[in-house]
Design an enzyme around this catalytic site. Structure first.
Site, PDB file in Angstrom:
ATOM      1  N   ASP A  85       0.866  -1.181   0.000  1.00 21.17           N
ATOM      2  CA  ASP A  85       0.000   0.000   0.000  1.00 21.17           C
ATOM      3  C   ASP A  85       0.900   1.226   0.000  1.00 21.17           C
ATOM      4  OD1 ASP A  85      -1.736   2.075   0.410  1.00 21.17           O
ATOM      5  OD2 ASP A  85      -2.640   1.274   2.232  1.00 21.17           O
ATOM      6  N   SER A 173       2.697  10.991 -16.421  1.00 22.92           N
ATOM      7  CA  SER A 173       1.557  11.241 -17.292  1.00 22.92           C
ATOM      8  C   SER A 173       1.768  12.538 -18.055  1.00 22.92           C
ATOM      9  CB  SER A 173       0.268  11.348 -16.469  1.00 22.92           C
ATOM     10  OG  SER A 173      -0.806  11.806 -17.269  1.00 22.92           O
ATOM     11  N   TYR A 207      -3.493  15.714  -8.681  1.00 20.03           N
ATOM     12  CA  TYR A 207      -3.020  14.584  -9.479  1.00 20.03           C
ATOM     13  C   TYR A 207      -1.994  15.060 -10.509  1.00 20.03           C
ATOM     14  CZ  TYR A 207      -3.018  10.601 -12.690  1.00 20.03           C
ATOM     15  OH  TYR A 207      -2.631   9.553 -13.492  1.00 20.03           O
ATOM     16  N   LYS A 211       2.086  13.908 -10.783  1.00 19.86           N
ATOM     17  CA  LYS A 211       2.746  13.359 -11.972  1.00 19.86           C
ATOM     18  C   LYS A 211       3.976  14.192 -12.344  1.00 19.86           C
ATOM     19  CE  LYS A 211       1.181  10.203 -11.628  1.00 19.86           C
ATOM     20  NZ  LYS A 211       1.590   8.787 -11.704  1.00 19.86           N
ATOM     21  N   SER A 248     -10.495   0.952 -20.071  1.00 21.57           N
ATOM     22  CA  SER A 248     -10.896  -0.396 -20.462  1.00 21.57           C
ATOM     23  C   SER A 248     -11.713  -0.325 -21.744  1.00 21.57           C
ATOM     24  CB  SER A 248     -11.726  -1.052 -19.354  1.00 21.57           C
ATOM     25  OG  SER A 248     -12.988  -0.418 -19.246  1.00 21.57           O
TER      26      SER A 248
END
Length: 336
Positions: A85, A173, A207, A211, A248
């Site tokens: 974790d 990213s 976020y 990155k 996905s």
């Protein structure tokens, strides 16, 4: 380099990707976040190349067990899931201790794990260690993991020829191009600044910040390894990758997905989206000791302007120094 959201990003998502399979016989691979998504697909593709062993480092051990069986079905028997974790320093330290004491080599460390909470928040969510969740998971956890595994990476490098040098691949990213990194405008330890409400905007901006931290950390790690007095450090390859927008196949095809239709049209599925992960991990041309390359679409590109020049150097060094401080480690701990 500048990377425009309206022009450069859509064009980047349409670039055809290609990576050649390699013979991974004799190699041990570690993939963080390998129980789902792009991490799982990367593991499946790598399994087909015949490595001796794959270890999935995962927080959710239930889905990890399912991932192990899925990967075994793709042709490799020796796959294990170990608990990790990255939002817990204790968990990361326990994991690195276990790995270093296992006697296993480590030829490829694919540091893929990360988090992007989808629930909006007016204030930062702190971990039990007292750090903002996204920063600790995506940056601090990755840093503590890679530093903690140096004994194994060094041991692997000592036995390696030029075709078997251990590789550390840090997943960043293209969103790092789009942050102004406003916490860096405040004084004090940068990580602690990011723990406070004074620097908080929202989860998306944070976020993006995390990155960018991945870029800075990977660059400085590679630099420190080359400056090290330990010869094996100079044989460890560090690369940084951007997978782009990856979802996905089910989400891409779902008209009711939370992802806007325009983004679904641009998104790659996991089979395609994992290719830059694979390229940096296995391609003979990817990564040389001393060259920390940022890869997009299976090719080197220049990272954001904020990472360049004297100002970029100063900010990178600040990120490194402040990161080590909150991790409670010093360069002496690693004999640099």
């Amino acid at each position: 380099m500048k990377f425009d959201r309206e022009i450069d990003f859509p064009a980047s998502q349409k670039v055809p990707l290609h990576v050649d399979a390699q013979n991974l016989q004799g190699k041990t691979l570690l993939i963080t976040g390998g129980n789902s998504g792009i991490g799982l697909e990367s593991a499946k593709q790598l399994a087909k190349m015949g490595p001796d062993k794959i270890i999935l480092a995962c927080r959710n051990m239930e889905t990890a067990a399912q991932a192990v069986e899925a990967i075994k079905a793709d042709g490799i028997e020796d796959v294990e899931a170990w608990e990790l974790d990255q939002s817990s320093f204790d968990s990361v330290k326990a994991f690195t201790k276990r790995y270093n004491e296992s006697g296993l080599d480590l030829h490829i460390l694919l540091a893929n794990a990360g988090v992007l909470p989808m629930k909006a928040s007016r204030t930062p969510e702190l971990t039990n260690d007292g750090h903002e969740l996204i920063v600790e998971t995506n940056h601090l956890g990755t840093a503590l993991l890679t530093l903690g595994l140096l004994p194994t990476l060094r041991r692997t490098a000592a036995k390696a020829n030029e075709h078997q040098l251990p590789r550390v691949v840090i997943v960043s990213s293209d969103v790092h191009y789009w942050t102004e990194f406003s916490p860096s405008k405040q004084e004090g330890n940068l990580i602690k600044v990011m723990d406070s409400e004074t620097s908080w905007e929202d989860v998306i901006v944070r976020y993006y910040d995390s990155k960018l931290l991945n870029i800075f950390y990977g660059q400085e790690l590679g630099k420190k390894l080359q400056q090290s007095q330990i010869k094996e450090d100079k044989q460890i390859v560090v690369s940084i990758v951007n997978p782009g927008l990856v979802r996905s196949r089910a989400e891409i095809e779902d008209p009711n997905s939370r992802l806007p239709a325009g983004m679904r049209e641009l998104a790659r599925d996991y089979t395609q989206g994992c290719k830059t992960h694979l390229f940096a991990s296995i391609d003979p041309s990817a990564g040389k000791p001393g060259e920390v390359v940022y890869y997009t679409n299976c090719a080197p590109v220049e990272p954001a302007d904020i990472t360049l020049g004297k100002e970029g150097d100063a900010l990178r060094e600040r990120v490194w120094k402040d990161t080590l401080q909150v991790l409670g480690v010093t360069v002496q701990d690693f004999q640099w």
